[in-house]
Design a protein around this motif. Structure first.
Motif, PDB file in Angstrom:
ATOM      1  N   ALA A 161      24.391  40.309 -67.243  1.00 22.66           N
ATOM      2  CA  ALA A 161      23.075  39.966 -66.699  1.00 22.66           C
ATOM      3  C   ALA A 161      22.889  40.556 -65.312  1.00 22.66           C
ATOM      4  CB  ALA A 161      22.900  38.448 -66.660  1.00 22.66           C
ATOM      5  N   ALA A 162      23.936  40.460 -64.468  1.00 23.43           N
ATOM      6  CA  ALA A 162      23.841  40.983 -63.106  1.00 23.43           C
ATOM      7  C   ALA A 162      23.734  42.506 -63.111  1.00 23.43           C
ATOM      8  CB  ALA A 162      25.055  40.538 -62.302  1.00 23.43           C
ATOM      9  N   ARG A 163      24.440  43.152 -64.037  1.00 23.98           N
ATOM     10  CA  ARG A 163      24.374  44.617 -64.124  1.00 23.98           C
ATOM     11  C   ARG A 163      22.981  45.065 -64.550  1.00 23.98           C
ATOM     12  NH1 ARG A 163      28.737  45.052 -66.543  1.00 23.98           N
ATOM     13  NH2 ARG A 163      28.121  45.282 -68.711  1.00 23.98           N
ATOM     14  N   ALA A 164      22.387  44.376 -65.503  1.00 18.25           N
ATOM     15  CA  ALA A 164      21.028  44.718 -65.931  1.00 18.25           C
ATOM     16  C   ALA A 164      20.036  44.534 -64.788  1.00 18.25           C
ATOM     17  CB  ALA A 164      20.632  43.854 -67.128  1.00 18.25           C
ATOM     18  N   ALA A 165      20.221  43.480 -64.002  1.00 15.42           N
ATOM     19  CA  ALA A 165      19.332  43.241 -62.858  1.00 15.42           C
ATOM     20  C   ALA A 165      19.499  44.334 -61.814  1.00 15.42           C
ATOM     21  CB  ALA A 165      19.613  41.868 -62.253  1.00 15.42           C
ATOM     22  N   LEU A 166      20.753  44.777 -61.596  1.00  9.00           N
ATOM     23  CA  LEU A 166      21.001  45.853 -60.640  1.00  9.00           C
ATOM     24  C   LEU A 166      20.322  47.140 -61.087  1.00  9.00           C
ATOM     25  CD1 LEU A 166      22.459  47.123 -58.208  1.00  9.00           C
ATOM     26  CD2 LEU A 166      24.451  47.464 -59.705  1.00  9.00           C
ATOM     27  N   VAL A 167      20.415  47.463 -62.359  1.00 13.54           N
ATOM     28  CA  VAL A 167      19.786  48.685 -62.873  1.00 13.54           C
ATOM     29  C   VAL A 167      18.269  48.621 -62.674  1.00 13.54           C
ATOM     30  CG1 VAL A 167      19.288  49.994 -64.970  1.00 13.54           C
ATOM     31  CG2 VAL A 167      21.623  49.228 -64.495  1.00 13.54           C
ATOM     32  N   ARG A 168      17.672  47.461 -62.930  1.00 14.92           N
ATOM     33  CA  ARG A 168      16.227  47.321 -62.709  1.00 14.92           C
ATOM     34  C   ARG A 168      15.866  47.510 -61.236  1.00 14.92           C
ATOM     35  NH1 ARG A 168      16.986  43.024 -66.459  1.00 14.92           N
ATOM     36  NH2 ARG A 168      17.008  41.486 -64.759  1.00 14.92           N
ATOM     37  N   GLU A 169      16.725  46.992 -60.356  1.00 18.78           N
ATOM     38  CA  GLU A 169      16.481  47.122 -58.912  1.00 18.78           C
ATOM     39  C   GLU A 169      16.584  48.580 -58.466  1.00 18.78           C
ATOM     40  OE1 GLU A 169      18.156  45.241 -54.679  1.00 18.78           O
ATOM     41  OE2 GLU A 169      18.950  44.545 -56.610  1.00 18.78           O
ATOM     42  N   ILE A 170      17.607  49.282 -58.949  1.00 19.54           N
ATOM     43  CA  ILE A 170      17.756  50.695 -58.606  1.00 19.54           C
ATOM     44  C   ILE A 170      16.584  51.506 -59.134  1.00 19.54           C
ATOM     45  CG2 ILE A 170      19.188  52.748 -58.941  1.00 19.54           C
ATOM     46  CD1 ILE A 170      21.621  50.911 -59.094  1.00 19.54           C
ATOM     47  N   GLU A 171      16.175  51.201 -60.350  1.00 19.90           N
ATOM     48  CA  GLU A 171      15.042  51.914 -60.954  1.00 19.90           C
ATOM     49  C   GLU A 171      13.761  51.676 -60.169  1.00 19.90           C
ATOM     50  OE1 GLU A 171      14.014  53.071 -65.445  1.00 19.90           O
ATOM     51  OE2 GLU A 171      14.213  50.923 -65.086  1.00 19.90           O
ATOM     52  N   ALA A 172      13.527  50.430 -59.758  1.00 14.35           N
ATOM     53  CA  ALA A 172      12.325  50.104 -58.983  1.00 14.35           C
ATOM     54  C   ALA A 172      12.335  50.808 -57.638  1.00 14.35           C
ATOM     55  CB  ALA A 172      12.219  48.595 -58.793  1.00 14.35           C
ATOM     56  N   ASP A 173      13.524  51.051 -57.105  1.00  8.63           N
ATOM     57  CA  ASP A 173      13.673  51.749 -55.822  1.00  8.63           C
ATOM     58  C   ASP A 173      13.407  53.247 -55.956  1.00  8.63           C
ATOM     59  OD1 ASP A 173      14.449  51.685 -53.003  1.00  8.63           O
ATOM     60  OD2 ASP A 173      16.232  52.783 -53.629  1.00  8.63           O
ATOM     61  N   GLY A 174      13.309  53.741 -57.185  1.00 15.43           N
ATOM     62  CA  GLY A 174      13.031  55.153 -57.416  1.00 15.43           C
ATOM     63  C   GLY A 174      14.251  56.046 -57.418  1.00 15.43           C
ATOM     64  N   ALA A 175      15.440  55.457 -57.393  1.00 14.45           N
ATOM     65  CA  ALA A 175      16.655  56.269 -57.274  1.00 14.45           C
ATOM     66  C   ALA A 175      16.964  57.076 -58.530  1.00 14.45           C
ATOM     67  CB  ALA A 175      17.846  55.378 -56.922  1.00 14.45           C
ATOM     68  N   PHE A 176      16.449  56.654 -59.679  1.00 13.97           N
ATOM     69  CA  PHE A 176      16.689  57.397 -60.921  1.00 13.97           C
ATOM     70  C   PHE A 176      15.602  58.451 -61.192  1.00 13.97           C
ATOM     71  CE2 PHE A 176      18.717  53.240 -62.480  1.00 13.97           C
ATOM     72  CZ  PHE A 176      19.986  53.653 -62.127  1.00 13.97           C
ATOM     73  N   ALA A 177      14.597  58.497 -60.348  1.00 11.95           N
ATOM     74  CA  ALA A 177      13.426  59.329 -60.652  1.00 11.95           C
ATOM     75  C   ALA A 177      13.794  60.804 -60.828  1.00 11.95           C
ATOM     76  CB  ALA A 177      12.376  59.168 -59.558  1.00 11.95           C
ATOM     77  N   GLN A 178      14.697  61.302 -60.002  1.00 10.85           N
ATOM     78  CA  GLN A 178      15.041  62.722 -60.060  1.00 10.85           C
ATOM     79  C   GLN A 178      15.840  63.077 -61.310  1.00 10.85           C
ATOM     80  OE1 GLN A 178      16.788  64.160 -56.420  1.00 10.85           O
ATOM     81  NE2 GLN A 178      17.111  66.220 -57.193  1.00 10.85           N
ATOM     82  N   ASP A 179      16.618  62.122 -61.824  1.00 15.36           N
ATOM     83  CA  ASP A 179      17.407  62.366 -63.034  1.00 15.36           C
ATOM     84  C   ASP A 179      17.604  61.033 -63.759  1.00 15.36           C
ATOM     85  OD1 ASP A 179      19.128  63.060 -65.034  1.00 15.36           O
ATOM     86  OD2 ASP A 179      20.574  64.101 -63.755  1.00 15.36           O
ATOM     87  N   PRO A 180      16.679  60.669 -64.656  1.00 15.98           N
ATOM     88  CA  PRO A 180      16.736  59.368 -65.342  1.00 15.98           C
ATOM     89  C   PRO A 180      17.979  59.153 -66.198  1.00 15.98           C
ATOM     90  CG  PRO A 180      14.566  60.389 -65.582  1.00 15.98           C
ATOM     91  CD  PRO A 180      15.481  61.428 -65.013  1.00 15.98           C
ATOM     92  N   ARG A 181      18.729  60.218 -66.484  1.00 11.38           N
ATOM     93  CA  ARG A 181      19.910  60.064 -67.324  1.00 11.38           C
ATOM     94  C   ARG A 181      20.986  59.211 -66.651  1.00 11.38           C
ATOM     95  NH1 ARG A 181      20.597  66.365 -68.473  1.00 11.38           N
ATOM     96  NH2 ARG A 181      19.993  66.286 -66.276  1.00 11.38           N
ATOM     97  N   TRP A 182      20.918  59.046 -65.347  1.00 16.28           N
ATOM     98  CA  TRP A 182      21.907  58.216 -64.663  1.00 16.28           C
ATOM     99  C   TRP A 182      21.701  56.735 -64.944  1.00 16.28           C
ATOM    100  CZ3 TRP A 182      26.273  59.993 -63.141  1.00 16.28           C
ATOM    101  CH2 TRP A 182      26.381  61.347 -62.776  1.00 16.28           C
ATOM    102  N   ARG A 183      20.536  56.368 -65.439  1.00 15.35           N
ATOM    103  CA  ARG A 183      20.281  54.949 -65.716  1.00 15.35           C
ATOM    104  C   ARG A 183      21.288  54.396 -66.724  1.00 15.35           C
ATOM    105  NH1 ARG A 183      17.877  50.903 -68.507  1.00 15.35           N
ATOM    106  NH2 ARG A 183      16.398  49.576 -67.370  1.00 15.35           N
ATOM    107  N   ALA A 184      21.576  55.164 -67.753  1.00 18.31           N
ATOM    108  CA  ALA A 184      22.502  54.707 -68.794  1.00 18.31           C
ATOM    109  C   ALA A 184      23.909  54.511 -68.234  1.00 18.31           C
ATOM    110  CB  ALA A 184      22.531  55.704 -69.945  1.00 18.31           C
ATOM    111  N   ALA A 185      24.323  55.390 -67.314  1.00 20.97           N
ATOM    112  CA  ALA A 185      25.658  55.249 -66.730  1.00 20.97           C
ATOM    113  C   ALA A 185      25.774  53.952 -65.939  1.00 20.97           C
ATOM    114  CB  ALA A 185      25.965  56.452 -65.838  1.00 20.97           C
TER     115      ALA A 185
END
Length: 324
Positions: free
Chosen positions: A13-37
């Motif tokens: 649950a905490a990992r999923a929340a972290l991924v959502r937070e990183i995504e909202a911050d725009g950190a995956f925007a340049q390469d969305p493939r890092w989201r899965a990692a």
């Protein structure tokens, strides 16, 4: 009670929340493939204990605590979007697990492609190497190096526990890892004062290097074994210095005689760190004002042979300073 199953549930649950937070911050925007990692690699396995600063110094949190509430706080804290201190010696921070959103920005800026051979300088907990191995789908493409045997030993152990087996090397990261070269990408997770020339010789032409330098993140493109050039990313970055290379930024720079707001301008302090004594603080302030308070992305670095220089706006322009 926080038993093994509950810990795994809390971690998921905490990992999923972290991924959502990183995504909202725009950190995956340049390469969305890092989201899965980030969604798959279990950070808590890489920080079986860490230290949290408190009023009475550092508090140690660890996953083997006999107190179930402490174990629950440990696993939730492992997925906070903050850096985690993982190794201290006489009050000095030797190693940490970097802020995940900053790691995501750095990895996206690395522009990894399938089949790339990647060198990570600064093994830390092993978490970043695991993210790279997950993204590339081949442990053999990833090499991580650190000077401290204790750090590489624990990183190797954490990686194995999470199911990853990249090459973990004990050695001076400033010298690279020639026996694993050539590399298509190099990423450093420790602050440097200059770009080691050995790295260029171990890169293929067109390779990309992302490295913390002067409280910024520098992204270089390698032309050949003698030349690389690139600009800083907009993001500020503060990392533990690369051991053996000295401090990454100057200490004791006097701002006496400068306006009070000079102390408050992060981009001015970046200029001071980048020039590292090559530019007098008063001259640096005059330049900073004249140039309109330039942010990090207006600066770049050129490495040629044994020499490196930083510059503002244009590699061939009037504002350039030697790097160590």
């Amino acid at each position: 009670m926080a038993g093994a199953d509950e810990i795994e549930g809390l971690a998921a649950a905490a990992r999923a929340a972290l991924v959502r937070e990183i995504e909202a911050d725009g950190a995956f925007a340049q390469d969305p493939r890092w989201r899965a990692a980030f969604a798959e690699v279990p950070r808590h396995l890489f920080v079986p204990y860490y230290y949290v600063a408190g009023l009475r110094g550092y508090e140690r949190r660890w996953g083997e605590s006999p107190d179930p509430e402490t174990r629950a706080r440990w696993v939730r804290g492992a997925y906070a979007d903050v850096p985690l201190a993982t190794r201290l010696r006489d009050g000095e921070l030797l190693s940490s697990s970097s802020q995940p959103s900053l790691m995501a920005r750095m990895l996206a800026a690395l522009r990894v492609a399938d089949g790339n051979r990647v060198l990570e300088v600064g093994a830390g907990t092993g978490y970043n190497a695991a993210l790279l191995a997950h993204r590339l789908g081949d442990d053999g493409l990833v090499t991580t190096v650190d000077l401290e045997p204790e750090i590489t030993e624990s990183a190797r152990r954490h990686l194995a526990a999470a199911g990853y087996h990249p090459a973990v090397v004990t050695g001076d990261g400033a010298r690279g890892v020639p026996e694993r070269a050539p590399f298509d990408r190099i990423i450093a997770t420790c602050a440097l004062s200059a770009v080691p020339r050995a790295w260029l010789a171990q890169c293929r032409p067109g390779a990309r290097i992302v490295v913390p330098l002067a409280t910024g993140l520098l992204a270089l493109t390698v032309r050949d074994a003698e030349r690389a050039e690139g600009r800083f990313l907009p993001t500020a970055a503060y990392f533990v210095p690369l051991r053996g290379q000295g401090r990454a930024e100057p200490e004791g720079v006097s701002l006496a005689g400068l306006p009070g707001r000079a102390r408050e301008q992060d981009s001015f302090h970046f200029l001071l760190a980048l020039t590292r004594g090559a530019l007098d603080p008063h001259d640096a302030w005059a330049l900073w004002e004249r140039a309109g308070g330039p942010e990090r992305e207006r600066y770049g670095v050129t490495v040629t042979g044994e020499h490196g220089r930083a510059w503002l706006d244009d590699p061939e322009g009037p504002y350039a300073w030697p790097l160590p």
